[in-house]
Design a protein around this motif. Structure first.
Motif, PDB file in Angstrom:
ATOM      1  N   HIS A   6       2.296  12.088   8.274  1.00  0.00           N
ATOM      2  CA  HIS A   6       2.098  10.805   8.945  1.00  0.00           C
ATOM      3  C   HIS A   6       3.362  10.169   9.444  1.00  0.00           C
ATOM      4  CE1 HIS A   6       3.700   9.606   5.183  1.00  0.00           C
ATOM      5  NE2 HIS A   6       3.738   8.347   5.564  1.00  0.00           N
ATOM      6  N   ARG A   7       4.465  10.347   8.682  1.00  0.00           N
ATOM      7  CA  ARG A   7       5.597   9.489   9.009  1.00  0.00           C
ATOM      8  C   ARG A   7       6.170   9.832  10.377  1.00  0.00           C
ATOM      9  NH1 ARG A   7       8.916   6.351   5.386  1.00  0.00           N
ATOM     10  NH2 ARG A   7       8.044   7.544   3.715  1.00  0.00           N
ATOM     11  N   LEU A 114      12.568  -2.634   3.985  1.00  0.00           N
ATOM     12  CA  LEU A 114      12.683  -1.402   3.204  1.00  0.00           C
ATOM     13  C   LEU A 114      13.422  -0.360   4.012  1.00  0.00           C
ATOM     14  CD1 LEU A 114       9.707   1.063   2.946  1.00  0.00           C
ATOM     15  CD2 LEU A 114       9.897  -0.528   4.854  1.00  0.00           C
ATOM     16  N   ASP A 155      13.012   3.804  -2.067  1.00  0.00           N
ATOM     17  CA  ASP A 155      12.484   4.853  -2.945  1.00  0.00           C
ATOM     18  C   ASP A 155      13.632   5.529  -3.677  1.00  0.00           C
ATOM     19  OD1 ASP A 155       9.514   5.199  -2.154  1.00  0.00           O
ATOM     20  OD2 ASP A 155      10.564   5.079  -0.245  1.00  0.00           O
ATOM     21  N   PHE A 204      10.603   1.692  -5.519  1.00  0.00           N
ATOM     22  CA  PHE A 204       9.204   2.139  -5.438  1.00  0.00           C
ATOM     23  C   PHE A 204       8.966   3.293  -6.409  1.00  0.00           C
ATOM     24  CE2 PHE A 204       9.919   0.611  -0.910  1.00  0.00           C
ATOM     25  CZ  PHE A 204       9.426  -0.651  -1.175  1.00  0.00           C
ATOM     26  N   ARG A 218       2.663  16.116  -3.368  1.00  0.00           N
ATOM     27  CA  ARG A 218       3.482  15.180  -4.129  1.00  0.00           C
ATOM     28  C   ARG A 218       3.268  15.310  -5.642  1.00  0.00           C
ATOM     29  NH1 ARG A 218       3.696   9.567  -0.933  1.00  0.00           N
ATOM     30  NH2 ARG A 218       5.541   9.400  -2.261  1.00  0.00           N
ATOM     31  N   LYS A 256       2.783   3.363  -8.475  1.00  0.00           N
ATOM     32  CA  LYS A 256       2.102   3.802  -7.255  1.00  0.00           C
ATOM     33  C   LYS A 256       1.419   5.136  -7.493  1.00  0.00           C
ATOM     34  CE  LYS A 256       6.186   6.008  -5.176  1.00  0.00           C
ATOM     35  NZ  LYS A 256       7.264   5.896  -4.182  1.00  0.00           N
ATOM     36  N   HIS A 257       0.407   5.502  -6.776  1.00  0.00           N
ATOM     37  CA  HIS A 257      -0.217   4.862  -5.619  1.00  0.00           C
ATOM     38  C   HIS A 257      -1.643   4.592  -6.059  1.00  0.00           C
ATOM     39  CE1 HIS A 257       2.957   7.661  -4.324  1.00  0.00           C
ATOM     40  NE2 HIS A 257       3.206   6.855  -3.331  1.00  0.00           N
ATOM     41  N   ARG A 270      -2.870  12.429   1.350  1.00  0.00           N
ATOM     42  CA  ARG A 270      -3.408  11.313   2.121  1.00  0.00           C
ATOM     43  C   ARG A 270      -4.799  11.587   2.700  1.00  0.00           C
ATOM     44  NH1 ARG A 270       1.920   9.246   2.099  1.00  0.00           N
ATOM     45  NH2 ARG A 270       2.028   7.101   2.834  1.00  0.00           N
ATOM     46  N   MET A 300       1.777  -0.342  -5.811  1.00  0.00           N
ATOM     47  CA  MET A 300       1.573   0.133  -4.432  1.00  0.00           C
ATOM     48  C   MET A 300       0.255   0.900  -4.358  1.00  0.00           C
ATOM     49  SD  MET A 300       3.999   2.608  -2.078  1.00  0.00           S
ATOM     50  CE  MET A 300       5.502   1.729  -2.411  1.00  0.00           C
ATOM     51  N   ASP A 335       0.927   0.747   1.139  1.00  0.00           N
ATOM     52  CA  ASP A 335       1.853   1.840   1.417  1.00  0.00           C
ATOM     53  C   ASP A 335       2.150   1.829   2.923  1.00  0.00           C
ATOM     54  OD1 ASP A 335       3.535   4.006   1.215  1.00  0.00           O
ATOM     55  OD2 ASP A 335       2.128   5.286   0.138  1.00  0.00           O
ATOM     56  N   TRP A 336       2.994   2.748   3.311  1.00  0.00           N
ATOM     57  CA  TRP A 336       3.563   2.837   4.656  1.00  0.00           C
ATOM     58  C   TRP A 336       2.495   2.753   5.752  1.00  0.00           C
ATOM     59  CZ3 TRP A 336       8.751   3.518   6.011  1.00  0.00           C
ATOM     60  CH2 TRP A 336       9.013   3.977   7.300  1.00  0.00           C
ATOM     61  N   MET A 368       3.424  -3.236   3.961  1.00  0.00           N
ATOM     62  CA  MET A 368       4.537  -2.399   4.390  1.00  0.00           C
ATOM     63  C   MET A 368       4.170  -1.939   5.788  1.00  0.00           C
ATOM     64  SD  MET A 368       5.921   1.178   2.715  1.00  0.00           S
ATOM     65  CE  MET A 368       6.176   0.588   1.060  1.00  0.00           C
TER      66      MET A 368
END
Ligand code: BGC
Length: 773
Positions: A6-7, A114, A155, A204, A218, A256-257, A270, A300, A335-336, A368
């Motif tokens: 995603h990022r 952040l 983080d 985080f 993760r 988190k999460h 995700r 989070m 989250d992001w 965020m």
């Protein structure tokens, strides 16, 4: 490309979005400046009175805020938006630009910044961080109407791993293998101190998700598969980061999460999970509860959906569970980019405004965002003005954020000492990191080849024998790990063995490929360091389609084996990998991704300067098809490997160079109340000839509950140092509340309760009965 990556995708998309929403410098300011129209408060306003109670200060400040200031206070923006052009993202070397400070902190009144996975100042060292955060803070405190300090979030999930010069520690999965809350707390305290010294107030961490599906990218960020082990360690991180009272010296933690993030149905990061409420309550929530009970200031939220509902808009999870049942009182952060994604990815709502209304109504206190300053502030403001989001809910969120800022002492102590920052970061904790590697590496096979004998001729080879990037793993400077040319302090296995060889009169030859196989014939032992590279997870954040050692590495081990020289396999990887024949060598050591001191810690173990004590916090699959695998799964009636728990190495496995026996186990009282605590006393004997530490897990078997219960559950544990030939006593404290299960049918969702009746505790082959009244 999958949503999981995603990022990068998101950043590219948002670069476009930002232009169309008019946040760019060239298209002129699109932000309302309601803040500017109100007058500055007097210097002696109540909220500035350090002696007044936090609640009164918050109430005074809240009463002075405009809608725009409230909106900005609950939005977190990434550092790149403060760089020239106000649009860069995700890159190192950020230089803060005054125009962007004015736009983001001034016009939009943003309350939190952040650094997303790699964003930092040029040089990226501690001093540069302190100078940069001071500059940002100075604008917030001195140039905005109310002078509310910003909260800076980062983080740091395995030591102060975002700063050049810092010591990098093993990832959570490795630390879990030490079964040592005190060690974990020490690492977190060092991390918190480094963060605060550089002007970072919010870390985080901890990850309170369980690692039960090794495909999930993760997995390595978790404390393993068991809720009791993970719970004790998430509490330890929380205490370490925040300090005793969450006071001005330390930082806010973020569990988190929340919740269900680690068990996506597909195994891919995700993506959605389908989880019965009973499983959530009895298994996945407890590690979060432990962090909450330890005082975690923030939580989070899981980016994905649970049972079809995106968690960011679930009042059931964020309110009924987190606030009401768990008693969480702090700040819930998204989250992001996940509030925006309620519209664009989940398609659960029709607009960003509706997404804001849904998320805040469900219980989110801070978004965020992190890129779209204009779009996010507009959307949240419109949600309130339209009545979709009650003003009181926004006020409640702002109140929580301000309370956190006061509790962290930011109003009194907004800046850091730039000259002192390096002393809290550079090279700090090397001994602790070495000890962490020693106690977290797990010895899984030893036919007597270990410890290596003095004077041995050692061949060392394998793709991870000399790779700083691979021994650090992800979230090291960048979210996907070190990139080429980035240097961090690192002792590789080759370095560590060479240094230890000097002490032991041994010789070390490092070679690769065919050369290594040829050299093995002349060696007394071949140490082959295999595992994963940081880019091996082809998609998402390290997701694996198949949890198996790469074929070329299996071949290398086979070729070395064929020489007849004993082979010791050292695995440096983010997850247990199915090893095939490579797992049947003379020696096998799982070192996880051990960080800076990898080489020294591993060499200490191989030479016997330290005695292995790590135990698996996860089940090691025998075949790729075993995954997901965890010891709590019940066997089926088709008895045999297909339905039994049949791992290559079970949860809790781990060898030592000495032997231990649990000599005695007893409880103070054979009966205990459902809200009571069991004190189990054990006597551990070291029956060998080396000093060592012994991890003592205690398992519990429930009485008949009306449910298909796991055959046994971890109830508690301790770790005892015992000298050779000696005995040591220890007490394992077990809150009976850990035995609670959710009653009822398949749709059971009531509060977990402790079934009464006879329980059996099992420790080191001994059984102790306890009755819960
Ligand atoms: C991750 C979080 C992290 C956040 C901020 C997200 O992509 O899921 O774990 O804290 O980014 O970097």
């Amino acid at each position: 490309m999958r949503a999981a990556s995603h990022r990068r995708t998101a950043l590219a998309a948002l670069a476009v979005l930002v232009v169309v929403t008019g946040c760019s410098e060239s298209s002129g300011p699109a932000l309302r400046t309601g803040a500017a129209s109100a007058s500055a408060p007097p210097a002696d306003a109540d909220y500035r009175d350090a002696g007044a109670p936090v609640e009164a200060r918050v109430a005074d400040l809240l009463g002075r805020m405009t809608l725009e200031e409230k909106v900005g206070q609950v939005i977190q923006i990434q550092l790149g938006r403060l760089a020239p052009g106000c649009e860069s993202a995700g890159m190192p070397g950020v230089r803060v630009d005054p125009t962007c400070l004015r736009r983001v902190l001034g016009d939009a009144a943003i309350g939190s910044i952040l650094s997303g996975g790699g964003e930092g100042p040029a040089g990226n060292d501690a001093r540069a961080w302190a100078e940069m955060t001071n500059e940002i803070q100075r604008y917030a405190v001195e140039e905005t109407r109310l002078g509310i300090p910003i909260l800076y979030g980062l983080d740091l999930v395995h030591g102060p791993s975002a700063f050049h010069g810092a010591t990098i520690f093993p990832h959570q999965i490795g630390l879990a293998a030490a079964w040592d809350p005190a060690l974990v707390e020490e690492v977190a305290a060092l991390t918190g101190a480094a963060a605060r010294a550089t002007g970072v107030h919010w870390v985080f961490s901890p990850v309170a998700d369980l690692g039960r599906d090794a495909r999930w990218g993760r997995y390595y960020e978790t404390f393993g598969e068991d809720p009791v082990l993970a719970g004790e360690l998430t509490a330890a991180v929380t205490r370490g980061l925040q300090g005793d009272d969450g006071g001005a010296g330390r930082v806010a933690a973020s569990a988190k999460h929340f919740v269900g993030y680690s068990q996506p149905l597909t195994g891919h990061d995700r993506t959605g999970a389908e989880l019965p409420v009973r499983y959530l309550q009895d298994t996945l929530i407890p590690p979060f509860q432990a962090a909450v009970d330890a005082g975690a200031h923030t939580v989070m939220v899981n980016s994905a959906s649970v049972n079809g509902v995106p968690v960011h808009m679930s009042p059931y999870l964020l309110r009924t569970q987190l606030r009401e049942r768990m008693g969480f009182d702090g700040v819930v952060i998204s989250d992001w980019q996940d509030v925006r994604l309620l519209q664009t990815e989940h398609q659960a709502v029709g607009s960003y405004r509706a997404a804001m209304a849904a998320a805040f109504s469900a219980g989110i206190d801070m978004v965020m965002e992190p890129s779209d300053v204009a779009g996010s502030t507009e959307a949240l403001r419109a949600a309130v003005e339209s009545g979709d989001l009650p003003q009181e809910r926004l006020d409640d969120a702002v109140r929580r954020v301000l309370t956190l800022k006061f509790r962290l002492g930011l109003f009194e102590d907004p800046y850091v000492d730039e000259a002192a920052a390096a002393a809290a970061v550079d090279g700090v904790g090397r001994d602790l990191a070495r000890r962490a590697v020693q106690s977290s590496s797990v010895l899984l096979r030893n036919d007597g080849v270990l410890p290596l004998r003095d004077g041995a001729r050692i061949l060392v080879t394998g793709p991870n024998a000399d790779s700083p990037a691979n021994q650090m793993g992800n979230w090291t400077i960048y979210w996907r790990g070190l990139s080429r040319g980035d240097e961090v302090p690192a002792v590789t296995v080759v370095d560590g063995l060479r240094a230890a060889a000097g002490r032991h009169g041994a010789t070390v030859v490092a070679a690769d490929g065919d050369e290594a196989v040829a050299a093995a014939a002349d060696a007394d032992v071949a140490v082959v360091v295999v595992g994963e590279g940081i880019t091996d997870g082809a998609e998402g954040l390290n997701d694996a389609e198949v949890v198996e050692l790469a074929a070329d590495q299996q071949r290398l081990v086979a070729d070395l084996q064929a020489t007849g020289t004993p082979v010791v396999v050292v695995v440096v990887a983010s997850r247990p990998l199915v090893l095939g024949a490579a797992g049947e060598t003379a020696g096998l050591l799982m070192a996880w991704q051990p960080g800076t001191e990898a080489g020294n810690g591993i060499a200490d173990l191989l030479f016997g300067d330290a005695n292995p004590s790590g135990r698996l916090p996860v089940s090691w699959p025998r075949t790729p098809g075993d995954v997901p695998m965890f010891y709590q799964q019940r066997r089926g009636p088709n008895y045999g490997p297909s339905s039994d728990y049949d791992p290559a190495h079970p949860f809790g496995a781990g060898l030592s160079y000495t032997t231990f026996a649990v000599r005695d186990a007893s409880v103070a009282a054979p009966e205990v109340a459902a809200d009571g605590t069991i004190e189990l006393r054990v006597t551990v004997a070291n029956t060998g000839d080396r000093d060592g530490a012994h991890v003592v897990p205690v398992f519990v078997t429930h009485p008949v509950t009306g449910l298909a219960m796991p055959e046994r559950l971890l109830a508690g544990f301790t770790r005892v140092d015992v000298a050779a030939g000696e005995e040591a006593e220890a007490t394992v404290t077990i809150p009976v509340g850990r035995f609670a299960v959710t009653p009822g049918d398949v749709d059971g969702a009531g509060e977990p309760t402790v079934p009464t009746g006879p329980y059996t505790l099992e420790v080191g082959g001994r059984s102790v009965g306890v009755t819960v009244r």
